[in-house]
Design an enzyme around this catalytic site. Structure first.
Site, short mmCIF file in Angstrom:
data_model
loop_
_atom_site.label_atom_id
_atom_site.label_comp_id
_atom_site.label_asym_id
_atom_site.label_seq_id
_atom_site.Cartn_x
_atom_site.Cartn_y
_atom_site.Cartn_z
N LYS A 73 21.96 -9.29 19.56
CA LYS A 73 21.65 -9.35 18.13
C LYS A 73 22.64 -10.28 17.42
O LYS A 73 22.25 -11.11 16.60
CB LYS A 73 21.76 -7.92 17.54
CG LYS A 73 21.28 -7.83 16.10
CD LYS A 73 21.86 -6.65 15.37
CE LYS A 73 20.98 -5.43 15.44
NZ LYS A 73 21.55 -4.28 14.69
N THR A 129 24.87 6.81 5.32
CA THR A 129 24.65 8.13 4.72
C THR A 129 25.22 9.18 5.66
O THR A 129 24.82 9.27 6.83
CB THR A 129 23.15 8.38 4.53
OG1 THR A 129 22.66 7.32 3.73
CG2 THR A 129 22.89 9.70 3.84
N GLY A 150 8.08 8.86 4.01
CA GLY A 150 8.45 8.56 5.40
C GLY A 150 9.69 7.68 5.37
O GLY A 150 10.45 7.71 4.41
N CYS A 169 15.07 7.20 5.86
CA CYS A 169 16.06 7.87 5.01
C CYS A 169 15.65 9.27 4.57
O CYS A 169 16.33 10.24 4.92
CB CYS A 169 16.35 7.00 3.79
SG CYS A 169 16.87 5.36 4.24
C1 UGA Z 1 15.28 5.50 -0.11
C2 UGA Z 1 15.88 5.57 -1.53
O1 UGA Z 1 14.88 5.28 -2.51
C3 UGA Z 1 17.05 4.61 -1.69
O2 UGA Z 1 17.65 4.77 -2.96
C4 UGA Z 1 18.09 4.91 -0.58
O3 UGA Z 1 19.19 4.02 -0.64
C5 UGA Z 1 17.43 4.79 0.78
O4 UGA Z 1 16.32 5.71 0.85
C6 UGA Z 1 18.46 5.11 1.83
O5 UGA Z 1 18.94 6.24 1.86
O6 UGA Z 1 18.91 4.20 2.54
P1 UGA Z 1 13.55 3.84 1.13
O7 UGA Z 1 13.56 4.84 2.23
O8 UGA Z 1 13.72 2.40 1.44
O9 UGA Z 1 14.72 4.18 0.04
O10 UGA Z 1 12.16 3.96 0.40
P2 UGA Z 1 11.56 4.56 -0.95
O11 UGA Z 1 11.07 3.45 -1.77
O12 UGA Z 1 12.49 5.52 -1.59
O13 UGA Z 1 10.30 5.34 -0.38
C7 UGA Z 1 10.45 6.41 0.56
C8 UGA Z 1 9.11 7.03 0.90
O14 UGA Z 1 8.59 7.75 -0.20
C9 UGA Z 1 8.02 6.02 1.28
O15 UGA Z 1 7.30 6.52 2.38
C10 UGA Z 1 7.13 5.96 0.05
O16 UGA Z 1 5.79 5.63 0.37
C11 UGA Z 1 7.24 7.41 -0.44
N1 UGA Z 1 6.97 7.55 -1.89
C12 UGA Z 1 7.78 6.98 -2.81
C13 UGA Z 1 5.89 8.34 -2.30
O17 UGA Z 1 5.14 8.89 -1.47
N2 UGA Z 1 5.66 8.50 -3.65
C14 UGA Z 1 6.46 7.92 -4.58
O18 UGA Z 1 6.20 8.13 -5.79
C15 UGA Z 1 7.55 7.15 -4.16
#
Ligand code: UGA
Length: 434
Positions: A35, A121, A257, A260
């Site tokens: 990598k 985390t 999903g 995180c």
């Molecule tokens: C999440 C957090 O939003 C970040 O702030 C954090 O830094 C990150 O985890 C981490 O811990 O590294 P991420 O996993 O990239 O970020 O994605 P999100 O945009 O939060 O979405 C997570 C999941 O929730 C996705 O599957 C999305 O489809 C779902 N989701 C999101 C919903 O089903 N409904 C919503 O209203 C929002």
């Protein structure tokens, strides 16, 4: 400033590239030699909008370097960020082996004062363990501090989240650590919260778990909407307009999903239990999340009756739009479940098909676009809310499908319009009474 990042995965690469872009000298390390060799040539192992350009331009300006030697990285940076993975163990606890290994390597290679910052985390009290480990292996030769600076980056918009954060959280134990990190983040002009290490660690777990709770809450409401014939998107809008609630993270669908939320909710439940607190609320959040996928499968069965022998078109396989990440993706679970029932699956995703090909059963047919996936299929499932799926030519899709049936797991279409176009249309919590 001179910074080292240990762990060149998703968080490490974004953090390293952004700090370099802000004018710092950054060395990113990883023990994956292949990598690192690719990264040195500007070949980026993940898809994240804008990351490729940022890495290439900072490599060129020689502000960003890559190494497979942790010793070199420890030598290069006064501030060392730990960004290695903390995957889930079987019991939900975070596996901190990677963090411990890095702490030992830092201890053995320090050549002067170092500020060691956890960015991965981690459960509360990891900072204290890192401190103990570094002390044990470094002796009293060199001074060091341990700090916690959790990341709040979302995949798909991580660069923007890094450059324009809502807040920066610094968990520190000394004035020096606070000053170094405040100076490093000063160019971002964001509010900085300075607190103790344990509180900073908890802010990360509590924030992700709260967002997951919001999603499960609206998904639970969607179940009631489905039963009564109300519209969950209107309910969410009406709730979200209250400034105390806020409209973000209230989209009902197939559940959360990614790498995180599922892992962090599990880890927060596990660490709370270890500390003597049963976090029942989060156990319910987790259960609601997995039930949402089961409800969708029920909907497929209620619409198609028999799944065996049917051809099903699937739009979207990543866990959310703008990423090729399929970890804990609801779409992957649903594809596996319908395959198990005997369906033939035709998949299209704008970015995640390569990763999906490695993870899914070989009988999946990967298609070049939504139209080719629809061709000859008995129904169309929308499993990820990519923008391009919102602008399809539905008259064309209708002609290509064997039956005009769409099951939308992300509520991206207007139910009335879809029905007007002649589709049998099912979504989540929006069963209009027609
Ligand atoms: C999440 C957090 O939003 C970040 O702030 C954090 O830094 C990150 O985890 C981490 O811990 O590294 P991420 O996993 O990239 O970020 O994605 P999100 O945009 O939060 O979405 C997570 C999941 O929730 C996705 O599957 C999305 O489809 C779902 N989701 C999101 C919903 O089903 N409904 C919503 O209203 C929002």
């Amino acid at each position: 400033m001179h910074i080292s990042i240990i762990g060149s995965g998703y968080v490490g690469l974004v953090t390293g590239a952004c700090f370099a872009e802000l004018g710092n000298h950054v060395v990113c390390a990883d023990n994956d030699i292949k990598k690192i060799a690719c990264l040195k040539k500007g070949l980026i192992p993940i898809y994240e909008p804008g990351l490729d350009e940022l890495i290439k331009s900072n490599l060129k300006k020689k502000r960003l370097n890559f190494t497979s030697s942790i010793a070199d990285a420890v030598n290069a940076g006064e501030i060392i960020f730990i960004t290695v993975g903390t995957p889930s163990l079987e019991n939900g606890e975070a596996d901190l082996t990677g963090i411990e290994n890095v702490a030992r390597k830092i201890a053995k290679n320090m050549s002067g004062y170092r500020l060691i910052v956890e960015k991965s985390t981690v459960p509360v009290e990891t900072g204290a363990w890192v401190k103990q480990t570094v002390s044990a292996y470094a002796g009293k030769k060199h001074k060091f501090d341990v700090a916690s600076n959790p990341e709040f980056l979302r995949e798909g918009q991580a660069i923007n989240d890094f450059m324009h954060p809502d807040r920066i959280v610094l968990g520190v134990e000394s004035k020096k650590a606070a000053e170094l990190l405040t100076a490093l983040y000063k160019p971002l002009k964001a509010p900085i919260l300075i607190t103790d290490v344990k509180s900073a660690e908890l802010i990360k777990h509590a924030s992700n778990s709260f967002l997951a709770t919001k999603i499960s809450f609206i998904n639970a409401v969607s179940q009631v909407c489905d039963k009564v014939g109300a519209d969950v998107s209107k309910v969410a809008l009406g709730m979200g307009l209250d400034g105390r609630i806020g409209k973000d993270f209230l989209n009902a669908g197939l559940g959360y999903g990614g790498s995180c939320f599922p892992k962090d909710v599990d880890a927060f439940i596990a660490i709370s239990e270890k500390l003597g607190y049963e976090f029942d609320l989060l156990t319910a959040v987790r259960n609601i999340n997995s039930r949402q996928r089961e409800f969708f499968l029920e909907k497929i069965k209620n619409t198609l009756w028999i799944i065996k022998g049917k051809t099903i078109a699937v739009l979207g396989v990543s866990f959310k739009p703008n990423t090729d990440d399929i970890r804990s993706s609801a779409a992957v679970d649903i594809i596996r479940a319908i395959q198990k029932e005997g369906a033939k699956v035709r998949v299209y995703d704008p970015k995640a098909m390569k990763k999906a090909a490695g993870a899914l059963n070989k009988t999946v047919t990967f298609c070049n676009d939504a139209y080719s996936a629809s061709k000859g299929s008995d129904c169309l499932l929308v499993l990820t809310d990519w923008d391009e799926f919102k602008e399809l030519d539905f008259l064309k899709i209708k002609k290509l499908l064997k039956r005009p049936v769409i099951l939308d797991g992300r509520n991206i279409y207007d139910p009335q319009e879809m029905r007007k176009l002649g589709f049998t249309y099912e979504s989540i919590g929006r069963k209009s009474k027609d």
